[in-house]
Design an enzyme around this catalytic site. Structure first.
Site, short mmCIF file in Angstrom:
data_model
loop_
_atom_site.label_atom_id
_atom_site.label_comp_id
_atom_site.label_asym_id
_atom_site.label_seq_id
_atom_site.Cartn_x
_atom_site.Cartn_y
_atom_site.Cartn_z
N ARG A 170 0.84 -1.21 0.00
CA ARG A 170 0.00 0.00 0.00
C ARG A 170 0.87 1.25 0.00
NH1 ARG A 170 -5.19 -0.14 2.25
NH2 ARG A 170 -4.81 1.75 3.45
N ARG A 174 9.78 5.50 -3.27
CA ARG A 174 10.17 6.42 -4.34
C ARG A 174 11.63 6.81 -4.22
NH1 ARG A 174 5.84 9.88 -2.38
NH2 ARG A 174 3.93 9.13 -3.36
N ARG A 247 -8.90 -6.55 13.29
CA ARG A 247 -8.17 -5.77 14.28
C ARG A 247 -9.09 -4.66 14.76
NH1 ARG A 247 -4.28 -7.75 16.92
NH2 ARG A 247 -3.13 -5.79 17.13
N ARG A 278 0.30 5.20 16.64
CA ARG A 278 0.49 6.56 16.12
C ARG A 278 -0.28 7.57 16.95
NH1 ARG A 278 -2.28 5.12 10.28
NH2 ARG A 278 -4.19 4.27 11.12
N GLU A 298 -3.49 5.95 19.20
CA GLU A 298 -4.14 4.74 18.66
C GLU A 298 -3.47 3.49 19.20
OE1 GLU A 298 -5.28 6.24 14.24
OE2 GLU A 298 -4.79 4.13 14.44
N TYR A 346 -9.93 -4.93 3.07
CA TYR A 346 -9.20 -3.76 3.58
C TYR A 346 -9.29 -2.65 2.52
CZ TYR A 346 -5.01 -1.40 5.63
OH TYR A 346 -4.12 -0.52 6.20
N ASP A 348 -9.97 1.12 0.95
CA ASP A 348 -9.91 2.56 1.22
C ASP A 348 -11.28 3.16 0.92
OD1 ASP A 348 -7.26 2.68 2.03
OD2 ASP A 348 -6.52 2.81 -0.03
N1 UDP Z 1 3.55 0.59 7.85
C1 UDP Z 1 4.75 0.46 8.52
N2 UDP Z 1 5.29 1.55 9.12
C2 UDP Z 1 4.69 2.77 9.09
C3 UDP Z 1 3.48 2.91 8.40
C4 UDP Z 1 2.92 1.79 7.79
O1 UDP Z 1 5.31 -0.63 8.58
O2 UDP Z 1 5.23 3.71 9.68
C5 UDP Z 1 2.97 -0.61 7.22
C6 UDP Z 1 2.15 -1.41 8.22
O3 UDP Z 1 2.32 -2.79 7.92
C7 UDP Z 1 0.75 -0.96 7.90
C8 UDP Z 1 0.82 -0.82 6.39
O4 UDP Z 1 2.12 -0.29 6.16
O5 UDP Z 1 -0.20 -1.92 8.29
C9 UDP Z 1 -0.24 0.07 5.79
O6 UDP Z 1 -0.20 1.33 6.41
P1 UDP Z 1 -1.33 2.40 6.17
O7 UDP Z 1 -0.82 3.68 6.68
O8 UDP Z 1 -1.78 2.32 4.75
O9 UDP Z 1 -2.47 1.85 7.13
P2 UDP Z 1 -3.85 2.50 7.61
O10 UDP Z 1 -3.72 3.99 7.49
O11 UDP Z 1 -4.91 1.88 6.75
O12 UDP Z 1 -3.94 2.06 9.02
#
Ligand code: UDP
Length: 363
Positions: A170, A174, A247, A278, A298, A346, A348
Protein backbone atom coordinates in the site's frame (compact mmCIF):
# COMPACT_ATOMS: atom_id res chain seq x y z
CA UNK A 1 -42.98 -0.55 2.86
CA UNK A 2 -39.52 0.45 1.68
CA UNK A 3 -37.65 -0.80 -1.36
CA UNK A 4 -34.37 -0.82 0.57
CA UNK A 5 -33.55 -1.07 4.23
CA UNK A 6 -29.93 0.04 4.45
CA UNK A 7 -28.17 -1.17 7.57
CA UNK A 8 -25.28 1.17 8.36
CA UNK A 9 -24.86 4.84 7.46
CA UNK A 10 -21.17 4.73 6.57
CA UNK A 11 -19.93 5.46 3.09
CA UNK A 12 -21.31 2.31 1.47
CA UNK A 13 -24.75 2.76 3.00
CA UNK A 14 -24.91 6.48 2.32
CA UNK A 15 -23.87 6.17 -1.33
CA UNK A 16 -26.24 3.25 -1.87
CA UNK A 17 -29.11 5.19 -0.31
CA UNK A 18 -28.35 8.34 -2.33
CA UNK A 19 -28.14 6.49 -5.64
CA UNK A 20 -31.26 4.40 -5.18
CA UNK A 21 -33.26 7.34 -3.86
CA UNK A 22 -32.25 9.31 -6.93
CA UNK A 23 -33.49 6.43 -9.08
CA UNK A 24 -36.88 6.74 -7.39
CA UNK A 25 -36.66 3.93 -4.83
CA UNK A 26 -37.80 4.36 -1.26
CA UNK A 27 -34.95 3.88 1.21
CA UNK A 28 -34.68 3.71 4.98
CA UNK A 29 -31.22 3.93 6.53
CA UNK A 30 -30.67 2.60 10.04
CA UNK A 31 -27.59 2.67 12.22
CA UNK A 32 -26.95 1.14 15.62
CA UNK A 33 -24.83 4.12 16.64
CA UNK A 34 -26.37 7.44 17.59
CA UNK A 35 -24.73 9.21 14.66
CA UNK A 36 -24.34 8.83 10.91
CA UNK A 37 -21.12 8.32 8.96
CA UNK A 38 -19.84 4.97 10.23
CA UNK A 39 -16.13 5.14 10.88
CA UNK A 40 -15.60 8.30 8.83
CA UNK A 41 -17.64 10.19 11.45
CA UNK A 42 -16.09 13.43 12.64
CA UNK A 43 -17.12 15.46 15.65
CA UNK A 44 -16.43 19.14 16.18
CA UNK A 45 -14.45 19.62 19.39
CA UNK A 46 -12.84 23.00 20.15
CA UNK A 47 -13.51 24.10 16.54
CA UNK A 48 -11.57 21.06 15.28
CA UNK A 49 -13.15 18.23 13.27
CA UNK A 50 -11.99 15.20 15.22
CA UNK A 51 -11.82 11.87 13.32
CA UNK A 52 -13.43 9.85 16.11
CA UNK A 53 -12.73 6.43 14.58
CA UNK A 54 -9.26 7.08 13.23
CA UNK A 55 -7.71 9.32 10.61
CA UNK A 56 -9.41 9.37 7.24
CA UNK A 57 -7.58 11.01 4.37
CA UNK A 58 -9.49 10.89 1.15
CA UNK A 59 -7.43 9.92 -1.87
CA UNK A 60 -8.32 8.45 -5.24
CA UNK A 61 -7.17 8.27 -8.82
CA UNK A 62 -10.69 7.61 -10.02
CA UNK A 63 -12.15 10.76 -11.51
CA UNK A 64 -15.66 9.38 -11.27
CA UNK A 65 -15.30 8.90 -7.50
CA UNK A 66 -13.63 12.29 -7.06
CA UNK A 67 -16.39 14.07 -8.96
CA UNK A 68 -18.94 12.08 -6.99
CA UNK A 69 -17.70 13.11 -3.53
CA UNK A 70 -17.22 16.70 -4.64
CA UNK A 71 -20.99 16.95 -5.09
CA UNK A 72 -21.33 16.60 -1.33
CA UNK A 73 -18.30 18.44 0.03
CA UNK A 74 -15.57 20.83 -0.93
CA UNK A 75 -12.16 19.31 -0.27
CA UNK A 76 -9.12 21.14 1.04
CA UNK A 77 -5.62 20.62 -0.34
CA UNK A 78 -4.28 18.52 2.56
CA UNK A 79 -1.51 16.14 1.50
CA UNK A 80 -0.64 13.40 3.96
CA UNK A 81 3.04 13.47 4.96
CA UNK A 82 3.40 11.33 8.09
CA UNK A 83 6.53 11.26 10.21
CA UNK A 84 7.96 8.06 11.67
CA UNK A 85 9.54 8.14 15.12
CA UNK A 86 11.86 5.27 15.99
CA UNK A 87 13.12 5.75 19.56
CA UNK A 88 13.44 9.49 18.98
CA UNK A 89 14.97 9.23 15.50
CA UNK A 90 12.72 10.92 12.98
CA UNK A 91 12.14 9.81 9.40
CA UNK A 92 9.92 10.93 6.56
CA UNK A 93 7.34 8.56 5.17
CA UNK A 94 6.55 7.02 2.78
CA UNK A 95 9.93 5.53 1.91
CA UNK A 96 11.62 8.11 -0.30
CA UNK A 97 14.93 9.95 -0.78
CA UNK A 98 14.34 11.90 2.46
CA UNK A 99 14.04 8.61 4.37
CA UNK A 100 17.08 7.13 2.64
CA UNK A 101 19.17 10.22 3.35
CA UNK A 102 18.06 10.25 7.02
CA UNK A 103 18.82 6.51 7.32
CA UNK A 104 22.07 6.22 5.36
CA UNK A 105 23.26 9.75 4.56
CA UNK A 106 22.93 9.10 0.82
CA UNK A 107 21.77 11.87 -1.51
CA UNK A 108 21.62 10.11 -4.86
CA UNK A 109 18.92 7.68 -5.94
CA UNK A 110 21.48 5.17 -7.28
CA UNK A 111 23.26 5.07 -3.90
CA UNK A 112 19.98 4.29 -2.14
CA UNK A 113 19.09 1.62 -4.72
CA UNK A 114 22.51 0.01 -4.30
CA UNK A 115 22.15 -0.23 -0.52
CA UNK A 116 18.66 -1.73 -0.81
CA UNK A 117 19.86 -4.24 -3.40
CA UNK A 118 22.83 -5.24 -1.18
CA UNK A 119 20.59 -5.74 1.85
CA UNK A 120 18.11 -7.75 -0.20
CA UNK A 121 20.94 -10.01 -1.47
CA UNK A 122 22.32 -10.45 2.05
CA UNK A 123 18.88 -11.56 3.19
CA UNK A 124 18.92 -14.16 0.38
CA UNK A 125 15.47 -13.20 -0.86
CA UNK A 126 14.65 -14.17 -4.42
CA UNK A 127 10.89 -14.26 -4.54
CA UNK A 128 9.35 -12.57 -1.47
CA UNK A 129 6.64 -14.72 0.04
CA UNK A 130 5.42 -12.66 2.98
CA UNK A 131 5.34 -9.08 4.28
CA UNK A 132 8.81 -9.31 5.85
CA UNK A 133 10.53 -10.51 2.69
CA UNK A 134 8.60 -8.06 0.54
CA UNK A 135 9.55 -5.16 2.81
CA UNK A 136 13.26 -6.08 2.85
CA UNK A 137 13.21 -6.43 -0.95
CA UNK A 138 11.59 -3.04 -1.39
CA UNK A 139 13.48 -0.91 1.14
CA UNK A 140 16.28 -3.01 2.67
CA UNK A 141 16.78 -4.49 6.12
CA UNK A 142 17.61 -1.24 8.02
CA UNK A 143 14.32 0.39 7.11
CA UNK A 144 12.45 -2.85 7.68
CA UNK A 145 13.92 -3.18 11.18
CA UNK A 146 13.36 0.45 12.24
CA UNK A 147 10.23 1.57 10.42
CA UNK A 148 8.23 -1.53 9.52
CA UNK A 149 8.81 -4.50 11.83
CA UNK A 150 7.69 -2.98 15.13
CA UNK A 151 4.85 -0.90 13.69
CA UNK A 152 3.40 -3.77 11.68
CA UNK A 153 3.72 -6.16 14.61
CA UNK A 154 1.76 -3.73 16.80
CA UNK A 155 -0.86 -2.89 14.20
CA UNK A 156 -1.61 -6.47 13.15
CA UNK A 157 -0.63 -8.39 16.30
CA UNK A 158 1.21 -10.89 14.12
CA UNK A 159 4.85 -11.16 13.04
CA UNK A 160 5.67 -9.81 9.57
CA UNK A 161 6.51 -13.23 8.17
CA UNK A 162 2.94 -14.32 8.83
CA UNK A 163 1.33 -11.38 7.04
CA UNK A 164 0.48 -11.00 3.35
CA UNK A 165 2.69 -8.74 1.17
CA UNK A 166 -0.20 -6.59 -0.09
CA UNK A 167 -0.33 -4.72 3.26
CA UNK A 168 3.11 -3.18 2.81
CA UNK A 169 2.59 -2.64 -0.92
CA UNK A 170 0.00 0.00 0.00
CA UNK A 171 2.93 2.32 0.72
CA UNK A 172 4.84 3.96 -2.13
CA UNK A 173 8.62 3.54 -2.42
CA UNK A 174 10.17 6.42 -4.34
CA UNK A 175 13.65 7.46 -5.33
CA UNK A 176 12.66 11.13 -5.41
CA UNK A 177 12.36 13.64 -2.56
CA UNK A 178 8.59 13.37 -2.26
CA UNK A 179 6.87 12.89 1.12
CA UNK A 180 3.33 12.47 -0.24
CA UNK A 181 2.05 9.28 1.40
CA UNK A 182 -0.21 8.50 -1.55
CA UNK A 183 0.34 8.19 -5.27
CA UNK A 184 -3.21 9.16 -6.14
CA UNK A 185 -4.09 12.10 -8.37
CA UNK A 186 -6.74 13.52 -6.03
CA UNK A 187 -6.39 13.98 -2.25
CA UNK A 188 -7.91 16.10 0.51
CA UNK A 189 -10.15 16.36 3.54
CA UNK A 190 -13.77 17.53 3.26
CA UNK A 191 -14.02 21.07 4.56
CA UNK A 192 -16.45 21.05 7.50
CA UNK A 193 -15.80 17.37 8.27
CA UNK A 194 -16.88 13.97 6.95
CA UNK A 195 -20.10 13.99 8.97
CA UNK A 196 -21.31 17.01 7.02
CA UNK A 197 -20.42 15.26 3.76
CA UNK A 198 -22.39 12.14 4.70
CA UNK A 199 -25.26 14.34 5.92
CA UNK A 200 -25.35 15.90 2.46
CA UNK A 201 -25.36 12.46 0.84
CA UNK A 202 -28.31 11.45 2.99
CA UNK A 203 -30.24 14.67 2.40
CA UNK A 204 -33.96 13.94 2.11
CA UNK A 205 -33.54 10.25 3.05
CA UNK A 206 -35.12 8.74 6.17
CA UNK A 207 -32.53 7.79 8.78
CA UNK A 208 -33.14 6.07 12.13
CA UNK A 209 -30.30 6.12 14.65
CA UNK A 210 -29.73 3.82 17.64
CA UNK A 211 -31.40 0.89 15.87
CA UNK A 212 -29.57 -2.42 16.00
CA UNK A 213 -30.63 -4.52 13.03
CA UNK A 214 -29.25 -7.80 14.34
CA UNK A 215 -31.20 -7.51 17.59
CA UNK A 216 -34.46 -7.23 15.71
CA UNK A 217 -33.82 -8.55 12.27
CA UNK A 218 -37.14 -10.13 11.46
CA UNK A 219 -39.26 -7.13 12.20
CA UNK A 220 -36.83 -4.74 10.51
CA UNK A 221 -36.32 -6.92 7.41
CA UNK A 222 -40.08 -6.99 6.95
CA UNK A 223 -40.03 -3.24 6.34
CA UNK A 224 -38.31 -3.56 2.95
CA UNK A 225 -38.10 -5.69 -0.17
CA UNK A 226 -34.31 -5.75 0.03
CA UNK A 227 -31.84 -5.34 2.89
CA UNK A 228 -28.42 -3.80 2.31
CA UNK A 229 -26.18 -4.98 5.12
CA UNK A 230 -22.90 -3.12 5.70
CA UNK A 231 -21.96 -4.73 9.02
CA UNK A 232 -19.68 -7.74 9.47
CA UNK A 233 -20.78 -10.58 7.20
CA UNK A 234 -19.83 -13.31 9.71
CA UNK A 235 -21.91 -11.65 12.41
CA UNK A 236 -24.91 -11.53 10.05
CA UNK A 237 -24.67 -15.32 9.75
CA UNK A 238 -24.21 -15.77 13.52
CA UNK A 239 -20.59 -16.87 12.99
CA UNK A 240 -21.90 -20.21 11.77
CA UNK A 241 -18.57 -21.14 10.13
CA UNK A 242 -16.51 -19.48 12.88
CA UNK A 243 -15.49 -15.84 13.37
CA UNK A 244 -13.40 -13.99 10.82
CA UNK A 245 -10.45 -12.12 12.34
CA UNK A 246 -10.39 -8.34 12.62
CA UNK A 247 -8.17 -5.77 14.28
CA UNK A 248 -9.79 -3.34 16.61
CA UNK A 249 -8.49 0.02 17.82
CA UNK A 250 -8.77 1.84 21.11
CA UNK A 251 -8.45 5.60 20.94
CA UNK A 252 -7.26 7.79 23.77
CA UNK A 253 -8.27 11.34 23.02
CA UNK A 254 -6.85 14.42 24.71
CA UNK A 255 -7.74 18.08 24.45
CA UNK A 256 -4.63 20.15 25.10
CA UNK A 257 -4.45 23.79 26.02
CA UNK A 258 -1.65 24.48 23.55
CA UNK A 259 -1.92 25.47 19.89
CA UNK A 260 0.33 22.74 18.53
CA UNK A 261 1.44 19.37 19.91
CA UNK A 262 3.45 17.69 17.18
CA UNK A 263 3.48 20.01 14.16
CA UNK A 264 2.00 17.33 11.91
CA UNK A 265 -1.27 15.43 11.56
CA UNK A 266 0.28 11.96 11.81
CA UNK A 267 3.31 10.71 13.74
CA UNK A 268 3.89 6.94 13.70
CA UNK A 269 5.77 5.32 16.58
CA UNK A 270 7.49 2.46 14.82
CA UNK A 271 9.34 0.74 17.68
CA UNK A 272 7.72 -2.23 19.38
CA UNK A 273 8.02 -0.83 22.94
CA UNK A 274 5.81 2.25 22.54
CA UNK A 275 2.35 0.81 23.17
CA UNK A 276 0.48 2.95 20.66
CA UNK A 277 0.99 2.87 16.89
CA UNK A 278 0.49 6.56 16.12
CA UNK A 279 -0.64 9.94 17.40
CA UNK A 280 -3.06 11.95 15.31
CA UNK A 281 -3.30 15.72 15.77
CA UNK A 282 -6.59 16.50 14.12
CA UNK A 283 -6.30 20.25 13.53
CA UNK A 284 -3.48 19.72 11.03
CA UNK A 285 -5.87 17.96 8.64
CA UNK A 286 -7.50 21.33 8.16
CA UNK A 287 -4.61 23.73 8.81
CA UNK A 288 -6.22 24.80 12.10
CA UNK A 289 -4.75 27.74 13.97
CA UNK A 290 -6.87 27.91 17.15
CA UNK A 291 -5.46 28.09 20.69
CA UNK A 292 -6.22 24.44 21.57
CA UNK A 293 -5.47 21.11 19.99
CA UNK A 294 -6.99 17.61 20.05
CA UNK A 295 -4.81 14.52 19.78
CA UNK A 296 -5.61 10.80 19.65
CA UNK A 297 -3.34 7.92 20.60
CA UNK A 298 -4.14 4.74 18.66
CA UNK A 299 -3.78 1.37 20.37
CA UNK A 300 -4.26 -1.65 18.17
CA UNK A 301 -5.85 -4.82 19.55
CA UNK A 302 -7.14 -8.19 18.42
CA UNK A 303 -10.88 -7.99 17.91
CA UNK A 304 -13.10 -9.97 20.28
CA UNK A 305 -16.85 -10.40 20.02
CA UNK A 306 -18.45 -7.16 21.17
CA UNK A 307 -15.55 -4.93 20.01
CA UNK A 308 -15.68 -2.63 17.00
CA UNK A 309 -14.06 -4.32 14.00
CA UNK A 310 -11.84 -1.89 12.05
CA UNK A 311 -9.50 -3.86 9.83
CA UNK A 312 -10.23 -7.24 8.24
CA UNK A 313 -7.17 -9.49 8.53
CA UNK A 314 -7.06 -10.54 4.89
CA UNK A 315 -4.65 -13.47 5.19
CA UNK A 316 -5.22 -16.77 3.38
CA UNK A 317 -6.95 -18.45 6.28
CA UNK A 318 -9.51 -15.67 6.74
CA UNK A 319 -10.03 -15.16 3.01
CA UNK A 320 -10.84 -18.86 2.68
CA UNK A 321 -13.32 -18.62 5.55
CA UNK A 322 -14.81 -15.49 3.99
CA UNK A 323 -15.46 -17.45 0.76
CA UNK A 324 -17.83 -19.66 2.76
CA UNK A 325 -19.74 -16.65 4.01
CA UNK A 326 -19.76 -15.19 0.52
CA UNK A 327 -21.29 -18.40 -0.86
CA UNK A 328 -23.89 -18.21 1.91
CA UNK A 329 -24.56 -14.55 1.04
CA UNK A 330 -25.09 -15.42 -2.59
CA UNK A 331 -27.73 -17.94 -1.55
CA UNK A 332 -29.51 -15.41 0.64
CA UNK A 333 -32.28 -13.74 -1.34
CA UNK A 334 -32.98 -10.03 -1.04
CA UNK A 335 -29.89 -9.17 0.99
CA UNK A 336 -26.92 -7.25 -0.41
CA UNK A 337 -23.64 -7.18 1.52
CA UNK A 338 -21.35 -4.19 1.02
CA UNK A 339 -18.53 -2.11 2.42
CA UNK A 340 -15.34 -2.93 4.34
CA UNK A 341 -17.13 -5.24 6.75
CA UNK A 342 -19.80 -6.62 4.41
CA UNK A 343 -17.20 -7.53 1.78
CA UNK A 344 -14.40 -8.29 4.29
CA UNK A 345 -11.85 -6.22 2.37
CA UNK A 346 -9.20 -3.76 3.58
CA UNK A 347 -10.83 -1.11 1.38
CA UNK A 348 -9.91 2.56 1.22
CA UNK A 349 -12.80 5.03 1.18
CA UNK A 350 -12.74 5.51 -2.58
CA UNK A 351 -13.00 1.75 -3.15
CA UNK A 352 -16.02 1.55 -0.86
CA UNK A 353 -17.71 4.33 -2.81
CA UNK A 354 -16.87 2.68 -6.11
CA UNK A 355 -18.25 -0.62 -4.88
CA UNK A 356 -21.57 1.03 -3.94
CA UNK A 357 -21.71 2.94 -7.24
CA UNK A 358 -21.08 -0.23 -9.24
CA UNK A 359 -23.68 -2.15 -7.30
CA UNK A 360 -26.38 0.48 -7.73
CA UNK A 361 -25.52 1.08 -11.39
CA UNK A 362 -26.62 -2.44 -12.25
CA UNK A 363 -29.95 -2.27 -10.46
N1 UDP B 1 3.55 0.59 7.85
C1 UDP B 1 4.75 0.46 8.52
N2 UDP B 1 5.29 1.55 9.12
C2 UDP B 1 4.69 2.77 9.09
C3 UDP B 1 3.48 2.91 8.40
C4 UDP B 1 2.92 1.79 7.79
O1 UDP B 1 5.31 -0.63 8.58
O2 UDP B 1 5.23 3.71 9.68
C5 UDP B 1 2.97 -0.61 7.22
C6 UDP B 1 2.15 -1.41 8.22
O3 UDP B 1 2.32 -2.79 7.92
C7 UDP B 1 0.75 -0.96 7.90
C8 UDP B 1 0.82 -0.82 6.39
O4 UDP B 1 2.12 -0.29 6.16
O5 UDP B 1 -0.20 -1.92 8.29
C9 UDP B 1 -0.24 0.07 5.79
O6 UDP B 1 -0.20 1.33 6.41
P1 UDP B 1 -1.33 2.40 6.17
O7 UDP B 1 -0.82 3.68 6.68
O8 UDP B 1 -1.78 2.32 4.75
O9 UDP B 1 -2.47 1.85 7.13
P2 UDP B 1 -3.85 2.50 7.61
O10 UDP B 1 -3.72 3.99 7.49
O11 UDP B 1 -4.91 1.88 6.75
O12 UDP B 1 -3.94 2.06 9.02
Amino acid sequence: MYDYLIVGSGLYGAVFAREMTDKGYKCLVIDKRNHIGGNVYTENIEQINVHKYGAHIFHTSDKRVWDYVNQFARFNNYINMPIADFKGERYNLPFNMNTFEQMWGVTEPDEAKAIIEKQREEAGIKEPKNLEETAISLVGRDIYEKLIKGYTGKQWGRPCDELPPFIIKRLPVRFTYDNNYFNDIYQGIPIGGYTKMVENMLCGIEVLLGVDFLKNRQELSAKAKTVVFTGAIDEYFDYKYGALEYRSIRFEEKILDIPDFQGNAVVNYTDSDTPYTRIIEHKHFEFGTGPKTVISYEYSAEWQKGDEPYYPVNNEQNNTLFEKYLAEAQKTPNVIFGGRLGEYKYYDMDKVILSALNKTKNI
